[in-house]
Motif scaffolding. Sequence first.
Motif, PDB file in Angstrom:
ATOM      1  N   GLU A 222     -15.491   6.945  24.239  1.00 23.25           N
ATOM      2  CA  GLU A 222     -16.555   6.116  23.678  1.00 23.25           C
ATOM      3  C   GLU A 222     -16.612   6.219  22.157  1.00 23.25           C
ATOM      4  O   GLU A 222     -16.880   5.235  21.463  1.00 23.25           O
ATOM      5  CB  GLU A 222     -17.906   6.515  24.287  1.00 23.25           C
TER       6      GLU A 222
ATOM      7  N   ARG B  47     -10.956  -3.642  24.890  1.00 20.99           N
ATOM      8  CA  ARG B  47     -12.119  -2.831  25.266  1.00 20.99           C
ATOM      9  C   ARG B  47     -12.024  -1.442  24.653  1.00 20.99           C
ATOM     10  O   ARG B  47     -13.020  -0.887  24.172  1.00 20.99           O
ATOM     11  CB  ARG B  47     -12.231  -2.738  26.785  1.00 20.99           C
TER      12      ARG B  47
ATOM     13  N   ARG C  32     -13.984   4.092  20.744  1.00 18.67           N
ATOM     14  CA  ARG C  32     -14.389   2.694  20.888  1.00 18.67           C
ATOM     15  C   ARG C  32     -15.346   2.297  19.781  1.00 18.67           C
ATOM     16  O   ARG C  32     -15.225   1.238  19.166  1.00 18.67           O
ATOM     17  CB  ARG C  32     -15.056   2.489  22.252  1.00 18.67           C
TER      18      ARG C  32
ATOM     19  N   TYR D   1     -14.130 -10.143  26.517  1.00 15.48           N
ATOM     20  CA  TYR D   1     -14.840 -11.033  27.447  1.00 15.48           C
ATOM     21  C   TYR D   1     -14.309 -12.458  27.353  1.00 15.48           C
ATOM     22  O   TYR D   1     -14.063 -13.121  28.376  1.00 15.48           O
ATOM     23  CB  TYR D   1     -16.333 -11.005  27.132  1.00 15.48           C
TER      24      TYR D   1
ATOM     25  N   GLY E   8     -13.187  -1.295  21.266  1.00 11.74           N
ATOM     26  CA  GLY E   8     -14.586  -1.642  21.060  1.00 11.74           C
ATOM     27  C   GLY E   8     -14.819  -3.111  20.790  1.00 11.74           C
ATOM     28  O   GLY E   8     -15.916  -3.510  20.393  1.00 11.74           O
ATOM     29  N   LYS E   9     -13.826  -3.941  21.017  1.00  8.18           N
ATOM     30  CA  LYS E   9     -13.942  -5.391  20.777  1.00  8.18           C
ATOM     31  C   LYS E   9     -14.327  -6.082  22.075  1.00  8.18           C
ATOM     32  O   LYS E   9     -13.547  -6.815  22.693  1.00  8.18           O
ATOM     33  CB  LYS E   9     -12.630  -5.930  20.223  1.00  8.18           C
ATOM     34  N   TYR E  10     -15.554  -5.850  22.506  1.00  8.88           N
ATOM     35  CA  TYR E  10     -16.000  -6.312  23.815  1.00  8.88           C
ATOM     36  C   TYR E  10     -16.101  -7.839  23.894  1.00  8.88           C
ATOM     37  O   TYR E  10     -15.766  -8.436  24.916  1.00  8.88           O
ATOM     38  CB  TYR E  10     -17.353  -5.683  24.148  1.00  8.88           C
ATOM     39  N   GLU E  11     -16.552  -8.457  22.834  1.00  3.07           N
ATOM     40  CA  GLU E  11     -16.693  -9.914  22.862  1.00  3.07           C
ATOM     41  C   GLU E  11     -15.333 -10.593  23.006  1.00  3.07           C
ATOM     42  O   GLU E  11     -15.168 -11.530  23.804  1.00  3.07           O
ATOM     43  CB  GLU E  11     -17.386 -10.404  21.593  1.00  3.07           C
TER      44      GLU E  11
END
Length: 347
Positions: free
Chosen positions: A257, A329, A260, A338, A332-335
């Motif tokens: 984490e 992910r 991330r 998605y 840390g580039k969640y957008e």
Amino acid sequence: MARRMTRHVAHSLCGCKPDQSDEDCYRTLVAKGRLNPPSEEAGTPLPTNQEIDWYHVYDQMFQRHYASRDATRELFSTLIDETGGAINWAHLCLGELVAKNLVSTVITTNFDQLALAGMVQAGVIPVVCDGVESLNRIDSSPRHPQLIELHGSRHSYVLRNRREDVEDVRTRSIAVGAIQSLMRDAKAFIVIGYEGREPGVMNLLIDAAKNFDDKKLYWVLYSNNPAHLSDNAAQFLATTRNGGLLVGQDADAFFLELCRELQLGAPTAISDPLKASQRAMEKISRSKIALDDIRREIDKANQRLAAAQAALNSNEAEDDLPSKIRELRLQGKYEEAYLLAEKALVL
């Protein structure tokens, strides 16, 4: 480790059978006077299996049966050799943070040298302080990464939990000076995967922290229960007006984490497995080689490495959406992850 030592000593000195449980071996050692009972009061029953304090057994084992340096070195070397050099995600991430100048100094009481291995995997060879005696190598504002193995390594491990050892560490000027200066110049001090049981180490940290009550101190606790924080750790955190306690944190999950949040992704040793070989070959190729046979071997190695990299690039060029999404992910580039997954579902 306490269980392992209990079995070994019970088998060697008391004739316990290999199929006997750790708890039975422990009770045999107490009955034979090879370990101190939990209470000196007459008639006090031995603890049940769930009540045995294995930390106390651990300390006693080193005081009574593994008291010499040769015995501890042999024990720890055997344990490490049995793992086959296994290294976990946390230490690889730690090495990555050091390589990116996000961590300057690592302090450990472990003897397994995994912190050092993680740094080397990330291309860092730190200044190493292998024991209290060599703390004069440490710089409070280091220009180069440094690793402090307070109890030594597998080759020079020194247990420091006897009363005289604790007092020696706490009052030794070189140890006091090094920890005080590190605490003074540290922007943040983070403790991960450590229970704070060693009074010598904790006394040094507590005394140093008391002099700098505005420091950012964080303690990352494996247990979900804050009550499991040791008294020493609680005293350490109580010295600051900043920082705090993080509970329920497995070391691998914590570093996952953290990386991330910092958008670092997976450690280089995982995300780019040829990177270490490339670094090595770049340095070797820069050397002055006078002999033709040596130069030809180096050229051949570079050709092999180039072929391996080409094959790796070819595999990565294939449309592997799950890998791409996972990589985003981990960074840390969640957008972005998605949107990529959403696009794949539409297709």
